[in-house]
Design a protein around this motif. Structure first.
Motif, PDB file in Angstrom:
ATOM      1  N   TYR A  17      64.637  64.246   9.702  1.00 11.05           N
ATOM      2  CA  TYR A  17      64.063  63.181   8.875  1.00 11.05           C
ATOM      3  C   TYR A  17      64.280  61.810   9.516  1.00 11.05           C
ATOM      4  N   GLN A  18      65.449  61.585  10.087  1.00  7.84           N
ATOM      5  CA  GLN A  18      65.741  60.304  10.734  1.00  7.84           C
ATOM      6  C   GLN A  18      64.912  60.113  12.006  1.00  7.84           C
ATOM      7  N   PHE A  19      64.716  61.187  12.753  1.00  4.01           N
ATOM      8  CA  PHE A  19      63.884  61.081  13.954  1.00  4.01           C
ATOM      9  C   PHE A  19      62.424  60.827  13.573  1.00  4.01           C
ATOM     10  N   ALA A  20      61.962  61.419  12.500  1.00  6.57           N
ATOM     11  CA  ALA A  20      60.569  61.274  12.079  1.00  6.57           C
ATOM     12  C   ALA A  20      60.280  59.883  11.507  1.00  6.57           C
ATOM     13  N   LEU A  21      61.300  59.216  10.998  1.00  2.00           N
ATOM     14  CA  LEU A  21      61.142  57.894  10.409  1.00  2.00           C
ATOM     15  C   LEU A  21      60.696  56.890  11.473  1.00  2.00           C
ATOM     16  N   ASN A  22      59.522  56.339  11.296  1.00  2.00           N
ATOM     17  CA  ASN A  22      58.955  55.314  12.195  1.00  2.00           C
ATOM     18  C   ASN A  22      58.680  55.796  13.614  1.00  2.00           C
ATOM     19  N   CYS A  23      58.631  57.091  13.828  1.00  2.31           N
ATOM     20  CA  CYS A  23      58.313  57.600  15.165  1.00  2.31           C
ATOM     21  C   CYS A  23      56.790  57.599  15.338  1.00  2.31           C
ATOM     22  N   PRO A  24      56.292  56.933  16.373  1.00  3.16           N
ATOM     23  CA  PRO A  24      54.844  56.772  16.535  1.00  3.16           C
ATOM     24  C   PRO A  24      54.128  57.955  17.194  1.00  3.16           C
ATOM     25  N   VAL A  25      54.854  59.006  17.566  1.00  2.10           N
ATOM     26  CA  VAL A  25      54.247  60.113  18.307  1.00  2.10           C
ATOM     27  C   VAL A  25      54.582  61.458  17.661  1.00  2.10           C
ATOM     28  N   GLN A  26      53.945  62.502  18.176  1.00  2.00           N
ATOM     29  CA  GLN A  26      54.204  63.855  17.696  1.00  2.00           C
ATOM     30  C   GLN A  26      55.627  64.275  18.044  1.00  2.00           C
ATOM     31  N   ILE A  27      56.309  64.870  17.069  1.00  2.00           N
ATOM     32  CA  ILE A  27      57.657  65.398  17.272  1.00  2.00           C
ATOM     33  C   ILE A  27      57.584  66.915  17.237  1.00  2.00           C
ATOM     34  N   TYR A  28      58.302  67.536  18.164  1.00  2.00           N
ATOM     35  CA  TYR A  28      58.388  68.987  18.249  1.00  2.00           C
ATOM     36  C   TYR A  28      59.835  69.402  18.023  1.00  2.00           C
ATOM     37  N   MET A  29      60.012  70.619  17.519  1.00  2.00           N
ATOM     38  CA  MET A  29      61.351  71.172  17.330  1.00  2.00           C
ATOM     39  C   MET A  29      61.389  72.551  17.970  1.00  2.00           C
ATOM     40  N   LEU A  30      62.410  72.797  18.751  1.00  2.00           N
ATOM     41  CA  LEU A  30      62.557  74.081  19.421  1.00  2.00           C
ATOM     42  C   LEU A  30      62.908  75.152  18.394  1.00  2.00           C
ATOM     43  N   GLU A  31      62.085  76.176  18.329  1.00  2.00           N
ATOM     44  CA  GLU A  31      62.197  77.223  17.317  1.00  2.00           C
ATOM     45  C   GLU A  31      63.555  77.926  17.335  1.00  2.00           C
ATOM     46  N   THR A  32      64.056  78.258  18.512  1.00  2.00           N
ATOM     47  CA  THR A  32      65.331  78.981  18.582  1.00  2.00           C
ATOM     48  C   THR A  32      66.474  78.143  18.016  1.00  2.00           C
ATOM     49  N   CYS A  33      66.425  76.845  18.223  1.00  2.00           N
ATOM     50  CA  CYS A  33      67.459  75.951  17.686  1.00  2.00           C
ATOM     51  C   CYS A  33      67.336  75.825  16.166  1.00  2.00           C
ATOM     52  N   ALA A  34      66.110  75.748  15.678  1.00  2.57           N
ATOM     53  CA  ALA A  34      65.889  75.662  14.230  1.00  2.57           C
ATOM     54  C   ALA A  34      66.378  76.928  13.534  1.00  2.57           C
ATOM     55  N   ILE A  35      66.066  78.072  14.102  1.00  9.81           N
ATOM     56  CA  ILE A  35      66.493  79.344  13.508  1.00  9.81           C
ATOM     57  C   ILE A  35      68.011  79.455  13.520  1.00  9.81           C
ATOM     58  N   ALA A  36      68.632  79.103  14.630  1.00 10.27           N
ATOM     59  CA  ALA A  36      70.093  79.200  14.747  1.00 10.27           C
ATOM     60  C   ALA A  36      70.807  78.299  13.744  1.00 10.27           C
ATOM     61  N   ARG A  37      70.143  77.221  13.323  1.00 12.63           N
ATOM     62  CA  ARG A  37      70.752  76.265  12.400  1.00 12.63           C
ATOM     63  C   ARG A  37      70.179  76.368  10.990  1.00 12.63           C
ATOM     64  N   ALA A  38      69.327  77.352  10.746  1.00 12.42           N
ATOM     65  CA  ALA A  38      68.701  77.565   9.436  1.00 12.42           C
ATOM     66  C   ALA A  38      67.977  76.303   8.957  1.00 12.42           C
ATOM     67  N   VAL A  39      67.243  75.668   9.882  1.00 11.30           N
ATOM     68  CA  VAL A  39      66.499  74.452   9.585  1.00 11.30           C
ATOM     69  C   VAL A  39      65.009  74.772   9.613  1.00 11.30           C
ATOM     70  N   THR A  40      64.290  74.318   8.603  1.00  9.03           N
ATOM     71  CA  THR A  40      62.840  74.445   8.565  1.00  9.03           C
ATOM     72  C   THR A  40      62.236  73.089   8.875  1.00  9.03           C
ATOM     73  N   PRO A  41      61.363  72.996   9.871  1.00  8.29           N
ATOM     74  CA  PRO A  41      60.776  71.701  10.209  1.00  8.29           C
ATOM     75  C   PRO A  41      59.931  71.144   9.065  1.00  8.29           C
ATOM     76  N   ILE A  42      60.004  69.827   8.883  1.00  8.06           N
ATOM     77  CA  ILE A  42      59.146  69.185   7.895  1.00  8.06           C
ATOM     78  C   ILE A  42      57.709  69.226   8.403  1.00  8.06           C
ATOM     79  N   ASP A  43      56.763  68.916   7.525  1.00  5.40           N
ATOM     80  CA  ASP A  43      55.340  69.052   7.860  1.00  5.40           C
ATOM     81  C   ASP A  43      54.911  68.267   9.091  1.00  5.40           C
ATOM     82  N   SER A  44      55.513  67.116   9.332  1.00  2.00           N
ATOM     83  CA  SER A  44      55.082  66.283  10.454  1.00  2.00           C
ATOM     84  C   SER A  44      55.665  66.727  11.800  1.00  2.00           C
TER      85      SER A  44
END
Length: 89
Positions: free
Chosen positions: A40-67
């Protein structure tokens, strides 16, 4: 047009010297490891597309926000190849 992939692996608060103005309109941002927790903090005021590495998200039980677009390992390699350079902060 030149593009840079900015790679973050820690929460945004760790990067006190980082200025979002260093990210140009053609750049991309990738969150990996513990940066996924702070999406959420990275997405705040970020002017470009943000990507999240799937393996890291799964390992941390994080679901990416819509953006934020989740990418697998092969897509991550493609992302790096499509950018002119990468910076790991």
């Amino acid at each position: 047009m030149s593009s840079t992939l900015h790679i973050f692996s820690k929460p945004k608060s760790y990067y006190t010297a980082f200025d979002i103005n260093l990210v140009s309109e053609h750049d991309k941002v990738l969150l990996q490891q513990d940066a996924c927790y702070d999406q959420y903090q990275f997405a705040l005021n970020c002017p470009v597309q943000i990507y999240m590495l799937e393996t890291c998200a799964i390992a941390r039980a994080v679901t990416p926000i819509d953006s934020i677009q989740q990418v697998d390992d092969l897509s991550w390699v493609d992302l790096i190849a499509k950018c002119d350079k990468s910076i790991t902060w």
